[in-house]
Design a protein around this motif. Structure first.
Motif, short mmCIF file in Angstrom:
data_model
loop_
_atom_site.label_atom_id
_atom_site.label_comp_id
_atom_site.label_asym_id
_atom_site.label_seq_id
_atom_site.Cartn_x
_atom_site.Cartn_y
_atom_site.Cartn_z
N GLN A 4 -0.66 3.46 9.62
CA GLN A 4 0.81 3.49 9.67
C GLN A 4 1.37 2.41 10.59
OE1 GLN A 4 2.76 6.86 11.51
NE2 GLN A 4 0.94 7.25 12.75
N PRO A 54 5.55 0.80 6.73
CA PRO A 54 5.79 1.95 5.86
C PRO A 54 4.89 1.92 4.63
CG PRO A 54 7.48 0.31 5.53
CD PRO A 54 6.64 -0.18 6.68
N ILE A 55 4.78 3.04 3.96
CA ILE A 55 4.03 3.10 2.70
C ILE A 55 4.80 2.31 1.66
CG2 ILE A 55 3.29 4.62 0.82
CD1 ILE A 55 2.81 6.77 3.03
N ARG A 58 4.66 9.20 6.24
CA ARG A 58 4.16 8.08 7.06
C ARG A 58 2.69 7.79 6.79
NH1 ARG A 58 6.32 5.82 11.29
NH2 ARG A 58 4.81 4.32 10.54
N TYR A 59 1.85 8.86 6.61
CA TYR A 59 0.44 8.63 6.33
C TYR A 59 -0.24 9.90 5.81
CZ TYR A 59 -0.72 10.62 10.96
OH TYR A 59 -0.85 11.44 12.06
N TYR A 107 0.10 0.11 3.36
CA TYR A 107 1.01 0.28 4.49
C TYR A 107 1.53 -1.10 4.85
CZ TYR A 107 -1.07 4.91 4.89
OH TYR A 107 -1.50 6.19 4.63
#
Length: 176
Positions: free
Chosen positions: A47, A51-52, A143-144, A71
């Motif tokens: 992360q 961002p993804i 976020r992850y 990411y």
């Protein structure tokens, strides 16, 4: 002689309360959804890359076989087995995942990603126990990922938090 730790003196002396020392973001966790097998994985460090921005899912007729996430501009390590077909989604600039639903048994069988731009991406088989994962705090995003994997994704968890603002090229949504 009794000594008061420096931090306490600093806080007491300058009227700073403990809450002001906490980060100014909210985070939450949803999961683990699935079985107990496999080896634990975590994208917590990924992360930091941003961002993804994209997700690759490997699926077969019954299960989610594997997972890889981009990411910022960097792809995570591939997690899972080698079988199945690869499908991938790319998020628009500034778009974030705000909800994940799915199904599981001993393995994850279905994942449905819903974004803040009203897009829905469906992967896998519509069988198993249903789950619905969403952040607790308003305005936070996916976020992850964490979970367990072997030749399939055994279980999966979702970590929610503020959209990153302190990552190079991510000061504003849409800079990727």
């Amino acid at each position: 002689m009794f000594r008061i730790p420096f931090l306490i003196l600093l806080c007491w002396g300058s009227a700073i309360n403990a809450a002001s020392l906490l980060p100014l973001w909210d985070s939450s966790y949803s999961g683990d959804y699935g079985g107990n097998g496999g080896k634990r994985f975590s994208h917590a460090a990924n992360q930091q890359d941003g961002p993804i921005t994209a997700i690759r899912i490997h699926i077969d007729s019954n299960y989610i076989v594997g997972l890889q996430v981009r990411y910022g501009r960097h792809w995570s390590e591939y997690i899972g087995g080698s079988s199945g077909e690869r499908e991938e989604i790319f998020l628009h600039k500034g778009e974030s995942v705000i909800q994940v639903t799915g199904r599981y048994g001993s393995y994850v069988q279905r994942l449905v990603f819903i974004t803040d731009q009203n897009r829905t991406f469906i992967f896998g088989n519509d069988a198993g126990t249903t789950f619905n994962a969403a952040p607790i705090f308003k305005g936070t995003v996916l976020r992850y990922f964490t979970g367990r994997a072997s030749s399939y994704i055994n279980s999966i968890g979702f970590h929610w938090g503020d959209y990153p603002k302190n990552v190079p090229n991510c000061a504003e949504r849409g800079n990727l």
